[in-house]
Motif scaffolding. Structure first.
Motif, PDB file in Angstrom:
ATOM      1  N   HIS A  91      32.257  99.411  57.297  1.00  0.00           N
ATOM      2  CA  HIS A  91      31.114 100.241  56.903  1.00  0.00           C
ATOM      3  C   HIS A  91      30.732 101.150  58.073  1.00  0.00           C
ATOM      4  N   ASP A  93      27.978 102.124  59.317  1.00  0.00           N
ATOM      5  CA  ASP A  93      26.898 101.712  60.221  1.00  0.00           C
ATOM      6  C   ASP A  93      27.370 100.667  61.241  1.00  0.00           C
ATOM      7  N   HIS A 191      30.842  89.665  52.206  1.00  0.00           N
ATOM      8  CA  HIS A 191      30.013  90.882  52.245  1.00  0.00           C
ATOM      9  C   HIS A 191      30.500  91.739  51.076  1.00  0.00           C
TER      10      HIS A 191
HETATM   11 ZN   LIG Z   1      28.142  96.268  55.775  1.00  0.00          ZN
END
Ligand SMILES: [Zn+2]
Ligand SMILES: [Zn+2]
Length: 302
Positions: A91, A93, A191
């Protein structure tokens, strides 16, 4: 109550003073948060990133989301001191400042830098492919960083990255580093369906666990985090949010910290919502020492 006020004030001061350098030296082992926020734009929190300091050196870097690059500079950490970079998942971030960190790093590093990430599946490339798509000298987005993956480019004959992949189909921890008295293992965590890793560090008789983003539904993580001196977990969603395949609720974060027996729980990757009820939910289950994370905050591990 008094304790949480102090914690809040400490967090406040670390946030408001983050324009200046804040080193984390002077402890045998310490964790420093580079980015304490999640993906949303936030005036006070960069996206996820953590340094593990051993003595006067930052030896390990875990994740480098947007803004963590400038925080890295503010800590006065040195690229040449890093023994490993651990990436939890792809991801943005958690990864988007990686190219910034690599730009020029070949001049600053003195030996190959181990960098670890997850294997792939149908929704994400494996970490080697991810790096090739970024840095390959012929086909990468940043062809200029080809030497990062070993391409011979004029003026950049310097150490390449030493890319290592953790197979996320494995249900047991994988050792990813063992040098200079620092041992690191990685464990897959749930996740949604994105391959994601938690990391556990053992050094100088203490342990630190970086949970990364996870929904908290795999009991293996409790064993993995068992008796950690410091456990860092992500407070990504509000108490009032519906169940998420991506992130654990604050109540579950507290339960996992308690069941793992963590001596100190640090809350990072903090979303933008009313924190008071979320922290109250964490505390309903977790009775150990609690730190609400802030950018550049340094926590001695003991
Ligand atoms: Zn994530
Ligand atoms: Zn995240």
């Amino acid at each position: 109550m008094f304790r949480s006020t102090i914690i809040s004030l400490l967090g406040f001061f670390s946030i408001v003073s983050n324009a200046s350098a804040q080193t984390c030296v002077g402890n045998p082992v310490a964790v420093q948060i580079l980015g304490s926020g999640g993906p949303a734009i936030n005036p006070e929190r960069a996206s996820a990133g953590y340094l593990l300091w051993v003595g006067a050196q930052a030896r390990l870097l875990f994740d480098i989301g947007g803004g963590s690059y400038i925080r890295f500079g503010q800590t006065r950490a040195k690229l040449a001191d890093l023994a490993m970079v651990g990436i939890s998942h792809l991801h943005p971030d958690h990864t988007s400042d990686l190219a910034a960190l690599m730009w020029g790093s070949n001049r600053l590093r003195v030996e190959p830098l181990p960098i670890v990430g997850p294997s792939g599946n149908d929704v994400a490339p494996d970490f080697t492919t991810f790096l090739s798509r970024m840095f390959d000298a012929k086909s990468g987005a940043y062809q200029v960083l080809g030497s990062t993956l070993g391409a011979e480019q004029p003026g950049t004959e310097r150490p390449r990255l030493d890319v290592r992949i953790v197979d996320v189909t494995k249900t047991e921890p994988t050792k990813v580093l063992d040098r200079d008295g620092i041992s690191v293992t990685a464990l897959r965590i749930p996740h949604a369906n994105l391959p994601t890793l938690a990391y556990r560090v053992e050094t100088r008789g203490v342990s630190v666990v970086f949970s990364s983003d996870q929904n908290g539904t795999d009991r293996k993580f409790v064993d993995f985090a068992k008796n950690a001196n410091v456990l860092i977990m992500h407070l990504a969603i509000a108490s009032s949010a519906p169940p998420s395949p991506l992130h654990a609720s604050p109540a579950l974060v507290g339960r996992l910290g308690q069941e793992a027996g963590a001596k100190r729980l640090i809350l990072g990757h903090i979303g933008q919502f009313d924190l008071d009820p979320a922290i109250a939910d964490v505390k309903k289950a977790y009775t150990g020492a609690l730190t609400v994370g802030g950018d550049l905050q340094c926590t001695p591990v003991q």
